[in-house]
Design an enzyme around this catalytic site. Structure first.
Site, PDB file in Angstrom:
ATOM      1  N   LYS A   1       0.851  -1.198   0.000  1.00  0.00           N
ATOM      2  CA  LYS A   1       0.000   0.000   0.000  1.00  0.00           C
ATOM      3  C   LYS A   1       0.884   1.244   0.000  1.00  0.00           C
ATOM      4  O   LYS A   1       1.870   1.318   0.772  1.00  0.00           O
ATOM      5  CB  LYS A   1      -0.874   0.034   1.250  1.00  0.00           C
ATOM      6  CG  LYS A   1      -1.843  -1.137   1.359  1.00  0.00           C
ATOM      7  CD  LYS A   1      -3.048  -0.918   0.498  1.00  0.00           C
ATOM      8  CE  LYS A   1      -4.146  -1.910   0.787  1.00  0.00           C
ATOM      9  NZ  LYS A   1      -5.029  -2.064  -0.399  1.00  0.00           N
ATOM     10  N   ASP A  39      -0.319  -0.688  -4.502  1.00  0.00           N
ATOM     11  CA  ASP A  39      -1.709  -0.240  -4.498  1.00  0.00           C
ATOM     12  C   ASP A  39      -1.839   1.187  -3.977  1.00  0.00           C
ATOM     13  O   ASP A  39      -1.603   1.456  -2.794  1.00  0.00           O
ATOM     14  CB  ASP A  39      -2.537  -1.201  -3.615  1.00  0.00           C
ATOM     15  CG  ASP A  39      -4.033  -0.992  -3.771  1.00  0.00           C
ATOM     16  OD1 ASP A  39      -4.441  -0.039  -4.465  1.00  0.00           O
ATOM     17  OD2 ASP A  39      -4.805  -1.793  -3.192  1.00  0.00           O
ATOM     18  N   GLU A  52      -1.726  -0.841  -8.860  1.00  0.00           N
ATOM     19  CA  GLU A  52      -3.163  -1.070  -8.646  1.00  0.00           C
ATOM     20  C   GLU A  52      -3.874   0.234  -8.294  1.00  0.00           C
ATOM     21  O   GLU A  52      -3.413   0.973  -7.409  1.00  0.00           O
ATOM     22  CB  GLU A  52      -3.309  -2.103  -7.510  1.00  0.00           C
ATOM     23  CG  GLU A  52      -4.732  -2.489  -7.192  1.00  0.00           C
ATOM     24  CD  GLU A  52      -4.796  -3.641  -6.174  1.00  0.00           C
ATOM     25  OE1 GLU A  52      -3.923  -4.539  -6.206  1.00  0.00           O
ATOM     26  OE2 GLU A  52      -5.720  -3.637  -5.345  1.00  0.00           O
ATOM     27  N   ASP A  95      -9.105  -1.553  -9.302  1.00  0.00           N
ATOM     28  CA  ASP A  95      -9.761  -2.209  -8.169  1.00  0.00           C
ATOM     29  C   ASP A  95     -11.042  -1.432  -7.848  1.00  0.00           C
ATOM     30  O   ASP A  95     -12.122  -1.752  -8.355  1.00  0.00           O
ATOM     31  CB  ASP A  95      -8.792  -2.270  -6.973  1.00  0.00           C
ATOM     32  CG  ASP A  95      -9.401  -2.916  -5.737  1.00  0.00           C
ATOM     33  OD1 ASP A  95     -10.583  -3.270  -5.773  1.00  0.00           O
ATOM     34  OD2 ASP A  95      -8.706  -3.052  -4.711  1.00  0.00           O
ATOM     35  N   LYS A 140     -13.646  -7.384  -6.068  1.00  0.00           N
ATOM     36  CA  LYS A 140     -14.270  -7.596  -4.758  1.00  0.00           C
ATOM     37  C   LYS A 140     -15.647  -8.218  -4.993  1.00  0.00           C
ATOM     38  O   LYS A 140     -16.478  -7.636  -5.709  1.00  0.00           O
ATOM     39  CB  LYS A 140     -14.434  -6.254  -4.013  1.00  0.00           C
ATOM     40  CG  LYS A 140     -13.141  -5.449  -3.865  1.00  0.00           C
ATOM     41  CD  LYS A 140     -12.221  -6.030  -2.825  1.00  0.00           C
ATOM     42  CE  LYS A 140     -10.919  -5.253  -2.671  1.00  0.00           C
ATOM     43  NZ  LYS A 140      -9.896  -5.570  -3.675  1.00  0.00           N
ATOM     44  N   TRP A 172      -7.648 -12.554  -1.490  1.00  0.00           N
ATOM     45  CA  TRP A 172      -7.315 -11.849  -0.244  1.00  0.00           C
ATOM     46  C   TRP A 172      -8.455 -12.060   0.739  1.00  0.00           C
ATOM     47  O   TRP A 172      -9.622 -11.817   0.414  1.00  0.00           O
ATOM     48  CB  TRP A 172      -7.110 -10.354  -0.473  1.00  0.00           C
ATOM     49  CG  TRP A 172      -6.622  -9.680   0.786  1.00  0.00           C
ATOM     50  CD1 TRP A 172      -5.322  -9.568   1.193  1.00  0.00           C
ATOM     51  CD2 TRP A 172      -7.422  -9.057   1.804  1.00  0.00           C
ATOM     52  NE1 TRP A 172      -5.265  -8.921   2.411  1.00  0.00           N
ATOM     53  CE2 TRP A 172      -6.539  -8.605   2.807  1.00  0.00           C
ATOM     54  CE3 TRP A 172      -8.786  -8.862   1.972  1.00  0.00           C
ATOM     55  CZ2 TRP A 172      -6.978  -7.941   3.955  1.00  0.00           C
ATOM     56  CZ3 TRP A 172      -9.238  -8.213   3.121  1.00  0.00           C
ATOM     57  CH2 TRP A 172      -8.335  -7.754   4.097  1.00  0.00           C
TER      58      TRP A 172
END
Ligand code: 0XW
Ligand code: MG
Length: 367
Positions: A164, A193, A218, A241, A265, A320
């Site tokens: 991240k 990300d 990402e 994403d 997701k 994840w």
């Protein structure tokens, strides 16, 4: 098999270790919503939806519960046979709100799987593997500490890391990416990300300053249009994403060539059934993707793993699940767990996970 009763529960999921830090937000405790569908033949099916706070994407826990309250009364008496018919019934009650419908879709599949004696992965087209890779998500943190955790996680067996970045100065982001790469090298695949936090200019600088490091970038910027402006100006592959809010966005991103892959997701895309469409679109264009959710307990984890098992392994970027950041399990007898960076696909009928009776207390609503 008809729906007799629907119970709605909530579960508090405190973040192990304090806070999960991303560009947009620090989250300390998540608010999950569960639906339990009881049928006239005594089966129970479970679904879950758990936005990672109200900032990450345009979903939030109270929104999910309000949407469930609109939908649930219209499902009583419905036959659990055709998932398509049930989806239509939900759409006739409420426009949109796929992340709430996703919980019902999970529960329908859980029930159908139990009735037919097959795992949910079979209902999603069939598993290609009995063990799926996970990936470890390294929160925004100091470069040296992030690199140390990265090395530990690779040693523990994770084949992929998500680093991240964003929400701080570019120098720290660049140093973090370099240090993680020095620590793990080719031993793990890396995703960097930005969680929508970078300007296009910052993404271009990051790309240049990390030129020789093989990673995928990402969701660097807030909107898909901003991400689209990076095409031809950055050399790292770009994944979407948060922008993938529904199937149509995915179709557009693929057809316009905006994304080289995706972080999907399950609840954001509207559930497992809807995910099979984007999974198949990605297969047509050889696009890699993950099978995640923003957060959640064992029900969501099981859903992600069943779906991940149906994705061609060479394009599977990992499932994840929030397990590394949660204490305990809904189903301690059959928990969904990461071992050596991988997760066994439940083989029992349905989702293969049943929360311990009474663990969520009294339902907040019953229909
Ligand atoms: C790593 N995740 C799957 C968990 C958090 O919800 C953030 C998310 C992501 O990739 O952005
Ligand atoms: Mg992401």
């Amino acid at each position: 098999m008809r729906i007799d009763r629907i119970n709605v529960y909530t579960a508090r999921l405190p973040v192990k270790g304090g806070a999960y830090r991303m560009a947009s937000d620090d989250v300390k405790s998540l608010d999950s919503t569960l639906v339990e569908i009881v049928t006239d033949d005594g089966l129970t099916g479970w679904g879950e939806t758990c936005p990672i706070g109200p900032i990450y994407q345009p979903h939030h826990a109270l929104g999910a519960r309000a949407a469930i309250a609109e939908i649930a009364p219209g499902l009583i008496g419905a036959e659990i046979a055709s998932i398509r018919l049930l989806a239509k019934r939900m759409d006739e009650r409420l426009n949109g709100h796929g992340y709430a419908k996703a919980a019902f879709d999970m529960a329908f599949l859980d029930l159908l799987g139990q009735k037919l004696g097959v795992p949910v992965s079979t209902l999603l087209g069939g598993a290609l593997t009995d063990r799926v890779p996970a990936y470890y998500s390294l929160i925004v943190g100091p470069p040296d500490e992030t690199a140390r955790i990265a090395a530990d996680k690779v040693k523990a067996g994770y084949p992929r890391l998500q680093v991240k970045i964003s929400g701080r100065n570019l120098e720290e982001d660049v140093a973090t990416v370099h240090k993680v790469w020095e620590a793990v090298g080719y031993k793990a695949r890396i995703a960097v990300d930005g969680n929508r936090g970078l300007t296009a200019a910052a993404a271009i600088h990051l790309d240049r300053l990390c030129q020789a490091i093989p990673f995928v970038l990402e969701q660097p910027c807030n909107t898909m249009d901003e991400v689209a402006t990076l095409k031809g100006r950055v050399t790292h592959p770009v994944y979407l994403d948060e922008s993938t809010e529904d199937q149509n966005v995915v179709l557009r991103a693929i057809s316009l060539g905006i994304a080289d892959g995706f972080g999907f997701k399950v609840t954001r895309l509207g559930g497992l059934t809807k995910m099979t469409t984007v999974r198949d679109l990605c297969a047509i264009r050889s696009l890699p993707h993950s099978c995640d959710d923003a957060w959640g307990g064992d029900i969501i984890a099981a859903a992600c793993v069943h779906l991940a098992a149906t994705v061609e392994p060479r394009r599977m970027e990992g499932a994840w699940i929030a397990q590394e950041y949660i204490d305990g399990h809904f189903d301690p007898g059959n928990p969904i767990v990461i071992r050596e960076g991988h997760i066994a696909v439940p083989q029992r009928p349905g989702l293969g996970v049943k929360p311990e009776p009474g663990m969520f207390g009294q339902p907040i609503a019953t229909y």
